[in-house]
Design an enzyme around this catalytic site. Sequence first.
Site, short mmCIF file in Angstrom:
data_model
loop_
_atom_site.label_atom_id
_atom_site.label_comp_id
_atom_site.label_asym_id
_atom_site.label_seq_id
_atom_site.Cartn_x
_atom_site.Cartn_y
_atom_site.Cartn_z
CB SER A 126 37.68 14.78 25.46
OG SER A 126 38.61 14.48 24.44
CG HIS A 176 38.79 15.05 29.81
ND1 HIS A 176 39.75 14.09 29.64
CD2 HIS A 176 38.65 15.65 28.60
CE1 HIS A 176 40.18 14.10 28.38
NE2 HIS A 176 39.54 15.05 27.75
#
Length: 201
Positions: A126, A176
Site C-alpha cells: 500500500s 500510506h
Amino acid sequence: MFIRRESFQQYIKMYPVVSTIIALNIVVYLLTLLPEIQMKFFYAGASINGLIAAGEWWRMITSMFLHYGFLHILFNMFSLFLFGPELEKIAGKMRFLTIYFLAGIFGGIATFVIQDNPLYTSVGASGAIFGIIGAFGALVFYMRRTMPQLRQIILPIIVVSVIMTFLQPNINVTSHLGGLVTGFILGLFYFKPKNMLRWRQ
C-alpha cells in the site's frame, strides 16, 4: 486515463515493470497459502519494528510483497493494475521503479520511527501504491493550468484514498501517508518541466 483496454499480452508488453511487480506479489501470496510455509514467510519478511531495530532492515522491502488475506492483495494489485501503467508510461521504467520502491521504503521508515511499539507489524504494497498516487499529484501540480481535466481525475482519487485510509480498520496509516508524500516529492523532481524536456532529447 485509468481505463485499461489492452489485452493480457499487450498489457505485459507495454507495462513490463508493473506486470512483473504484480506477478511477484501474486506468486508470493500463493506461496503463503501453503500452511507449512505461511508463517515462515511472514516471520522472515514482515515489517516488525523490533527486528528492524535489531538490524533486519530488509524487512522494509520484503514486507511490500506480503499480503494478509485475499481482499488485501486484491485491492492492492487492482490499484497497481489501474494506476501503475500510466505512471510507467509517463515516467519510464527506472523512474517508476524508484517511485514505487522508495515510497514503500520511506513508508516503512516512517512506520518504524512513528510507531514506537517493537511488536508493531505490517505487510503490503500500500505505501508503494500511495507513492504512485502521490507522483500523479505532483504531475497535477505542474500541469494544473495546461491540463485542468487531469486535476479533476487525480485529486478525487487522492482525497478518497486518504479518507479511506483513516476509515478502514487495521490499516498502516503512517505507511500510506509516508508513501504518498514520498511519491509526491519524487514526482516534483521527475516531472519538473526542464527535467522532462531532457528525457525527450
